[in-house]
Design an enzyme around this catalytic site. Structure first.
Site, PDB file in Angstrom:
ATOM      1  N   LYS A   1       7.508  23.443 -12.859  1.00 44.44           N
ATOM      2  CA  LYS A   1       6.971  22.314 -12.090  1.00 44.44           C
ATOM      3  C   LYS A   1       5.723  22.279 -10.866  1.00 44.44           C
ATOM      4  O   LYS A   1       5.586  22.133 -11.205  1.00 44.44           O
ATOM      5  CB  LYS A   1       7.329  20.784 -13.118  1.00 44.44           C
ATOM      6  CG  LYS A   1       6.857  19.723 -13.067  1.00 44.44           C
ATOM      7  CD  LYS A   1       6.570  19.010 -13.852  1.00 44.44           C
ATOM      8  CE  LYS A   1       5.876  17.767 -14.004  1.00 44.44           C
ATOM      9  NZ  LYS A   1       5.462  17.004 -14.112  1.00 44.44           N
TER      10      LYS A   1
ATOM     11  N   HIS B   1       8.491  10.442 -27.858  1.00 47.43           N
ATOM     12  CA  HIS B   1       7.845  11.198 -26.382  1.00 47.43           C
ATOM     13  C   HIS B   1       7.836  12.354 -27.242  1.00 47.43           C
ATOM     14  O   HIS B   1       6.833  13.580 -27.914  1.00 47.43           O
ATOM     15  CB  HIS B   1       7.800  11.009 -25.002  1.00 47.43           C
ATOM     16  CG  HIS B   1       6.545  11.508 -24.332  1.00 47.43           C
ATOM     17  ND1 HIS B   1       5.146  11.343 -24.371  1.00 47.43           N
ATOM     18  CD2 HIS B   1       7.158  12.729 -23.426  1.00 47.43           C
ATOM     19  CE1 HIS B   1       4.889  12.325 -23.009  1.00 47.43           C
ATOM     20  NE2 HIS B   1       5.930  12.823 -23.543  1.00 47.43           N
TER      21      HIS B   1
ATOM     22  N   GLU C   1      -3.681  17.142 -11.011  1.00 45.27           N
ATOM     23  CA  GLU C   1      -4.242  17.840 -12.959  1.00 45.27           C
ATOM     24  C   GLU C   1      -5.735  18.280 -12.117  1.00 45.27           C
ATOM     25  O   GLU C   1      -6.855  17.462 -13.666  1.00 45.27           O
ATOM     26  CB  GLU C   1      -4.400  16.676 -13.234  1.00 45.27           C
ATOM     27  CG  GLU C   1      -3.960  17.215 -14.643  1.00 45.27           C
ATOM     28  CD  GLU C   1      -3.585  16.022 -15.676  1.00 45.27           C
ATOM     29  OE1 GLU C   1      -2.042  16.320 -15.288  1.00 45.27           O
ATOM     30  OE2 GLU C   1      -4.632  15.735 -16.486  1.00 45.27           O
TER      31      GLU C   1
ATOM     32  N   HIS D   1       0.644  17.334 -25.986  1.00 46.70           N
ATOM     33  CA  HIS D   1       0.349  15.724 -25.745  1.00 46.70           C
ATOM     34  C   HIS D   1      -1.089  15.083 -25.870  1.00 46.70           C
ATOM     35  O   HIS D   1      -0.968  13.846 -26.328  1.00 46.70           O
ATOM     36  CB  HIS D   1       0.348  15.189 -23.835  1.00 46.70           C
ATOM     37  CG  HIS D   1       2.282  16.027 -23.458  1.00 46.70           C
ATOM     38  ND1 HIS D   1       2.316  16.957 -23.349  1.00 46.70           N
ATOM     39  CD2 HIS D   1       3.093  14.967 -22.521  1.00 46.70           C
ATOM     40  CE1 HIS D   1       3.680  17.376 -22.231  1.00 46.70           C
ATOM     41  NE2 HIS D   1       4.144  15.884 -22.448  1.00 46.70           N
TER      42      HIS D   1
ATOM     43  N   ASN E   1      -0.139  19.256 -20.310  1.00 45.80           N
ATOM     44  CA  ASN E   1      -0.286  18.977 -21.566  1.00 45.80           C
ATOM     45  C   ASN E   1       0.517  19.551 -22.815  1.00 45.80           C
ATOM     46  O   ASN E   1      -0.155  19.031 -23.927  1.00 45.80           O
ATOM     47  CB  ASN E   1      -2.014  17.922 -21.351  1.00 45.80           C
ATOM     48  CG  ASN E   1      -1.528  17.443 -19.686  1.00 45.80           C
ATOM     49  OD1 ASN E   1      -0.346  16.512 -19.572  1.00 45.80           O
ATOM     50  ND2 ASN E   1      -2.830  16.914 -19.099  1.00 45.80           N
TER      51      ASN E   1
ATOM     52  N   GLU F   1      10.446  19.344 -23.842  1.00 44.96           N
ATOM     53  CA  GLU F   1       9.638  19.278 -22.958  1.00 44.96           C
ATOM     54  C   GLU F   1      10.343  20.543 -22.331  1.00 44.96           C
ATOM     55  O   GLU F   1       9.218  21.583 -22.091  1.00 44.96           O
ATOM     56  CB  GLU F   1       9.700  18.286 -21.773  1.00 44.96           C
ATOM     57  CG  GLU F   1       8.897  16.924 -22.161  1.00 44.96           C
ATOM     58  CD  GLU F   1       7.647  16.683 -21.811  1.00 44.96           C
ATOM     59  OE1 GLU F   1       7.039  17.985 -21.428  1.00 44.96           O
ATOM     60  OE2 GLU F   1       7.141  16.162 -22.254  1.00 44.96           O
TER      61      GLU F   1
ATOM     62  N   LYS G   1       3.301  11.765 -11.150  1.00 44.69           N
ATOM     63  CA  LYS G   1       2.209  10.947 -11.979  1.00 44.69           C
ATOM     64  C   LYS G   1       3.269   9.670 -11.758  1.00 44.69           C
ATOM     65  O   LYS G   1       4.982   9.604 -12.443  1.00 44.69           O
ATOM     66  CB  LYS G   1       2.312  11.961 -13.501  1.00 44.69           C
ATOM     67  CG  LYS G   1       1.365  12.964 -13.081  1.00 44.69           C
ATOM     68  CD  LYS G   1       1.025  12.854 -14.806  1.00 44.69           C
ATOM     69  CE  LYS G   1      -0.100  13.424 -14.858  1.00 44.69           C
ATOM     70  NZ  LYS G   1       0.091  14.916 -16.380  1.00 44.69           N
TER      71      LYS G   1
ATOM     72  N   ARG H   1       0.819  -0.703   0.130  1.00 41.62           N
ATOM     73  CA  ARG H   1       0.117  -0.235  -0.082  1.00 41.62           C
ATOM     74  C   ARG H   1       0.725   1.275  -0.224  1.00 41.62           C
ATOM     75  O   ARG H   1       0.740   2.186   0.314  1.00 41.62           O
ATOM     76  CB  ARG H   1      -0.565   0.061   1.577  1.00 41.62           C
ATOM     77  CG  ARG H   1      -2.228  -0.914   1.094  1.00 41.62           C
ATOM     78  CD  ARG H   1      -3.199  -1.038   1.955  1.00 41.62           C
ATOM     79  NE  ARG H   1      -4.342  -1.994   2.011  1.00 41.62           N
ATOM     80  CZ  ARG H   1      -4.406  -3.172   2.717  1.00 41.62           C
ATOM     81  NH1 ARG H   1      -3.327  -3.170   3.017  1.00 41.62           N
ATOM     82  NH2 ARG H   1      -5.412  -3.928   1.705  1.00 41.62           N
TER      83      ARG H   1
ATOM     84  N   HIS I   1      -0.242  12.330 -27.904  1.00 39.75           N
ATOM     85  CA  HIS I   1       0.286  10.836 -27.986  1.00 39.75           C
ATOM     86  C   HIS I   1      -0.030  10.138 -28.871  1.00 39.75           C
ATOM     87  O   HIS I   1      -0.117   9.019 -28.877  1.00 39.75           O
ATOM     88  CB  HIS I   1      -0.970  10.734 -26.514  1.00 39.75           C
ATOM     89  CG  HIS I   1      -0.625  11.082 -25.456  1.00 39.75           C
ATOM     90  ND1 HIS I   1      -0.951  11.128 -24.124  1.00 39.75           N
ATOM     91  CD2 HIS I   1       1.503  11.534 -24.887  1.00 39.75           C
ATOM     92  CE1 HIS I   1       0.367  11.453 -23.156  1.00 39.75           C
ATOM     93  NE2 HIS I   1       1.351  11.225 -23.599  1.00 39.75           N
TER      94      HIS I   1
ATOM     95  N   ARG J   1      -2.983  22.419 -13.727  1.00 41.98           N
ATOM     96  CA  ARG J   1      -1.952  20.877 -14.061  1.00 41.98           C
ATOM     97  C   ARG J   1      -1.774  20.441 -15.816  1.00 41.98           C
ATOM     98  O   ARG J   1      -1.376  20.218 -16.274  1.00 41.98           O
ATOM     99  CB  ARG J   1      -1.552  20.159 -13.586  1.00 41.98           C
ATOM    100  CG  ARG J   1      -0.118  18.976 -13.770  1.00 41.98           C
ATOM    101  CD  ARG J   1      -0.251  18.146 -12.023  1.00 41.98           C
ATOM    102  NE  ARG J   1       0.703  17.401 -12.795  1.00 41.98           N
ATOM    103  CZ  ARG J   1       1.580  16.460 -11.962  1.00 41.98           C
ATOM    104  NH1 ARG J   1       0.954  16.566 -10.536  1.00 41.98           N
ATOM    105  NH2 ARG J   1       2.762  15.364 -12.092  1.00 41.98           N
TER     106      ARG J   1
HETATM  107  N1  GLY Z   1       4.100  15.449 -17.461  1.00 42.81           N
HETATM  108  C1  GLY Z   1       3.163  16.477 -17.012  1.00 42.81           C
HETATM  109  C2  GLY Z   1       3.112  16.307 -15.972  1.00 42.81           C
HETATM  110  O1  GLY Z   1       3.454  15.769 -15.043  1.00 42.81           O
HETATM  111  O2  GLY Z   1       1.583  17.211 -15.132  1.00 42.81           O
END
Ligand code: GLY
Length: 350
Positions: free
Chosen positions: A217, A254, A227, A238, A235, A176, A134, A112, A242, A231
């Protein structure tokens, strides 16, 4: 009816530090208890850095987008179980974004949740994926569909790892970097344009760039860890990116896909009359300066559009696209209907 509230607001402090420097990681790891620390290490990195061989409990992982799946998580969980990892042990992920995402997810569910530390070794993971908690894996063709928000205890960014990074991997991370500048900071955008040559050559400026990206960030994640809003600006590029990754069967990596995605999403913003052509020009200029491909013609329309629809950013109310109407101030375009996206891509082909 009676109500009992489980008030967790003050119980958890997920704060952590990101340390950025050069040639310090060996010293940090030497202070970790070898019997209570478990390493998941990228195979290439393991072969390149002999000091990693001295670490006791290690699982060496050969990464590719295809191995970012639930089976790899199960393998790491078995490694932890079989090597007597306990609830108060640590997991340390040493590698690029895939290692961090997969190992971080395993850490979040083993017993857990056990403590984990990120040691990113690629530019992409230093500036983006190692920070913000993430974690997760792909499910079939759908990127990052399964995962958790689970913050590391610390992130150790040792610039030394960048010396052995291929040019392609380096460029993968630069996409990025450009994203942060375009979405959050116009002076950073100008700095990247002016210092292009030093950035390309991985000069001293790189440490400041990594620091800047991590600061941006950290601010975004502090405001919106899960998010729900701001946040989502991270993206940018992305959603289409993607789809490019999936449609190209991951032949396009990527960062390269995100770079093309940033341009095409901006062009789509213009198509939707939300973005002026001078902003599109600025985004084109920086991406061209860094040598990114701007255009992409999908191979399989249904697969491409399907990936956008399945992308985790697609909600019942439609796709949410991060855009910028002025360099340095990103915004969200909500409720975008897939029909418009389809129409836009058809218009690009004619
Ligand atoms: N890679 C985007 C984020 O961490 O929200």
């Amino acid at each position: 009816m009676k109500t009992v509230k489980v008030d967790l607001r003050k119980e958890i402090d997920n704060s952590y530090e990101i340390l950025i420097g050069s040639d310090f990681i060996k010293g940090i790891l030497a202070d970790f208890d070898p019997n209570a620390t478990f390493y998941v290490i990228d195979k290439n990195v393991f072969n390149l850095y002999p000091f990693l061989r001295e670490l006791k409990n290690k699982y060496i992982f050969e990464t590719s987008e295809k191995s970012k799946n639930i089976n790899s998580v199960a393998e790491i969980l078995n490694f932890l179980k079989n090597s007597n990892c306990l609830r108060d042990s640590k997991l340390v992920a040493v590698g690029g974004g895939i290692i961090g995402d997969v190992a971080g997810f395993a850490a979040s569910i083993f017993m857990r949740g056990i403590d984990y530390y990120q040691v990113p070794t690629t530019l992409l993971s230093m500036v983006d994926s190692s920070v913000g908690g993430k974690t997760g894996v792909n499910l079939g063709d759908t990127k990052n569909l399964v995962g958790s928000f689970y913050q590391p205890k610390a992130v150790y960014i040792d610039m030394k790892f960048l010396n052995t990074l291929s040019f392609e991997e380096y460029k993968n991370g630069l996409a990025e970097v450009v994203k942060y500048a375009v979405m959050f900071d116009e002076s950073f955008y100008n700095m990247l344009i002016e210092n292009y040559a030093e950035v390309e050559q991985r000069g001293n400026i790189l440490q400041d760039i990594i620091l800047k990206c991590c600061q941006i960030k950290a601010d975004v994640v502090k405001e919106d860890e899960k998010e729900k809003g701001r946040r989502m600006l991270l993206n940018f590029g992305h959603t289409f990116g993607h789809a490019i990754e999936v449609d190209s069967e991951h032949k396009i990596k990527h960062g390269f896909a995100v770079a093309t995605g940033m341009y095409l999403e901006t062009l789509f913003g213009q198509f939707m009359k939300q973005v002026d052509s001078d902003v599109t020009d600025k985004i084109r200029i920086i991406l061209e300066r860094y040598g990114f491909e701007l255009n992409y013609k999908y191979l399989d329309e249904e697969k491409f559009i399907g990936a956008i629809a399945m992308d985790k950013k697609a909600r019942q109310s439609g796709v949410v696209l991060a855009l910028t109407q002025k360099v340095g101030s990103g915004m969200l375009l909500k409720g975008v209907e897939l029909n418009f996206i389809r129409e836009f891509f058809v218009s690009l082909r004619s």
